[in-house]
Write a protein that holds these residues in place. Sequence first.
Motif, PDB file in Angstrom:
ATOM      1  N   SER A   1      -3.267   7.042 -52.470  1.00  0.00           N
ATOM      2  CA  SER A   1      -3.613   7.666 -51.189  1.00  0.00           C
ATOM      3  C   SER A   1      -4.383   8.968 -51.401  1.00  0.00           C
ATOM      4  O   SER A   1      -5.362   9.247 -50.695  1.00  0.00           O
ATOM      5  CB  SER A   1      -2.353   7.970 -50.375  1.00  0.00           C
ATOM      6  OG  SER A   1      -1.679   6.795 -50.043  1.00  0.00           O
TER       7      SER A   1
ATOM      8  N   ASP B   1      -5.675   4.209 -43.653  1.00  0.00           N
ATOM      9  CA  ASP B   1      -4.756   3.072 -43.753  1.00  0.00           C
ATOM     10  C   ASP B   1      -3.772   3.239 -44.918  1.00  0.00           C
ATOM     11  O   ASP B   1      -2.587   2.924 -44.799  1.00  0.00           O
ATOM     12  CB  ASP B   1      -5.534   1.766 -43.919  1.00  0.00           C
ATOM     13  CG  ASP B   1      -6.357   1.418 -42.680  1.00  0.00           C
ATOM     14  OD1 ASP B   1      -5.983   1.881 -41.583  1.00  0.00           O
ATOM     15  OD2 ASP B   1      -7.361   0.694 -42.824  1.00  0.00           O
ATOM     16  N   LEU B   2      -4.273   3.737 -46.055  1.00  0.00           N
ATOM     17  CA  LEU B   2      -3.399   3.977 -47.203  1.00  0.00           C
ATOM     18  C   LEU B   2      -2.353   5.043 -46.894  1.00  0.00           C
ATOM     19  O   LEU B   2      -1.209   4.952 -47.324  1.00  0.00           O
ATOM     20  CB  LEU B   2      -4.212   4.383 -48.424  1.00  0.00           C
ATOM     21  CG  LEU B   2      -4.916   3.245 -49.161  1.00  0.00           C
ATOM     22  CD1 LEU B   2      -5.832   3.800 -50.251  1.00  0.00           C
ATOM     23  CD2 LEU B   2      -3.908   2.299 -49.772  1.00  0.00           C
TER      24      LEU B   2
ATOM     25  N   ALA C   1       0.291   3.438 -44.734  1.00  0.00           N
ATOM     26  CA  ALA C   1       1.101   2.551 -45.566  1.00  0.00           C
ATOM     27  C   ALA C   1       2.058   3.376 -46.428  1.00  0.00           C
ATOM     28  O   ALA C   1       3.221   3.002 -46.618  1.00  0.00           O
ATOM     29  CB  ALA C   1       0.208   1.687 -46.440  1.00  0.00           C
ATOM     30  N   SER C   2       1.584   4.508 -46.936  1.00  0.00           N
ATOM     31  CA  SER C   2       2.446   5.380 -47.741  1.00  0.00           C
ATOM     32  C   SER C   2       3.618   5.900 -46.927  1.00  0.00           C
ATOM     33  O   SER C   2       4.748   5.957 -47.416  1.00  0.00           O
ATOM     34  CB  SER C   2       1.652   6.567 -48.283  1.00  0.00           C
ATOM     35  OG  SER C   2       0.683   6.142 -49.194  1.00  0.00           O
TER      36      SER C   2
ATOM     37  N   LEU D   1       6.065   2.898 -46.383  1.00  0.00           N
ATOM     38  CA  LEU D   1       6.751   2.478 -47.603  1.00  0.00           C
ATOM     39  C   LEU D   1       7.651   3.569 -48.185  1.00  0.00           C
ATOM     40  O   LEU D   1       8.560   3.273 -48.952  1.00  0.00           O
ATOM     41  CB  LEU D   1       5.734   2.014 -48.641  1.00  0.00           C
ATOM     42  CG  LEU D   1       5.021   0.697 -48.280  1.00  0.00           C
ATOM     43  CD1 LEU D   1       3.965   0.369 -49.318  1.00  0.00           C
ATOM     44  CD2 LEU D   1       6.014  -0.433 -48.155  1.00  0.00           C
TER      45      LEU D   1
END
Length: 137
Positions: A26, A39-40, A43-44, A47
Amino acid sequence: MKKKITFRQIVALCGIILLVGMYGMSLVAACLARPEAADLFLASLALTVLIPILLYVLLMFSRLSKGDGAQGKGMKYSELRRYNKRMKNGEDPETLAKEIEERYGGEEAEEVNEEEGNETEEGNEAEKEETEEREEK
C-alpha cells in the motif's frame, strides 16, 4: 538448547508477514501515485481486522481438535468413549464422575478432596467392601 517452535508461533509469524507485506504494498503504491493505491489502502484497512480474526479462529479450532479445550484441560473424544463404555459395562457412574473430576477438574477438585478429608477415605473403604461383596456373589 533449542526452543521448540509451536504452531501458535508459526501462525503469529505468518500473520505479521501478511500484514507488513500488505502495508508495504500500500505504501509503495501510494508513493508511486498508482491508481490502485486507494483500493489497496481500503483492502489494508479491511484485512487489518480480518486477518487477526481468522488467525484466532484457526488457533481455536486447532486447540479444540487436539482436545485441549478452551483452557487446555479438555477431554478427548476417545477418552469420553472409553468412560462411556466403562459405564455401560456396569461401573458406578459416581465413581467415574469423581475420576473425571480429579483428572480434569484441576485445583477445585483437589480443594474439595482436602475439605472432605477422612470422610472420603471412610467412604472409599466402604465402597471397596461393597464391591468385594458384589464380586463374591
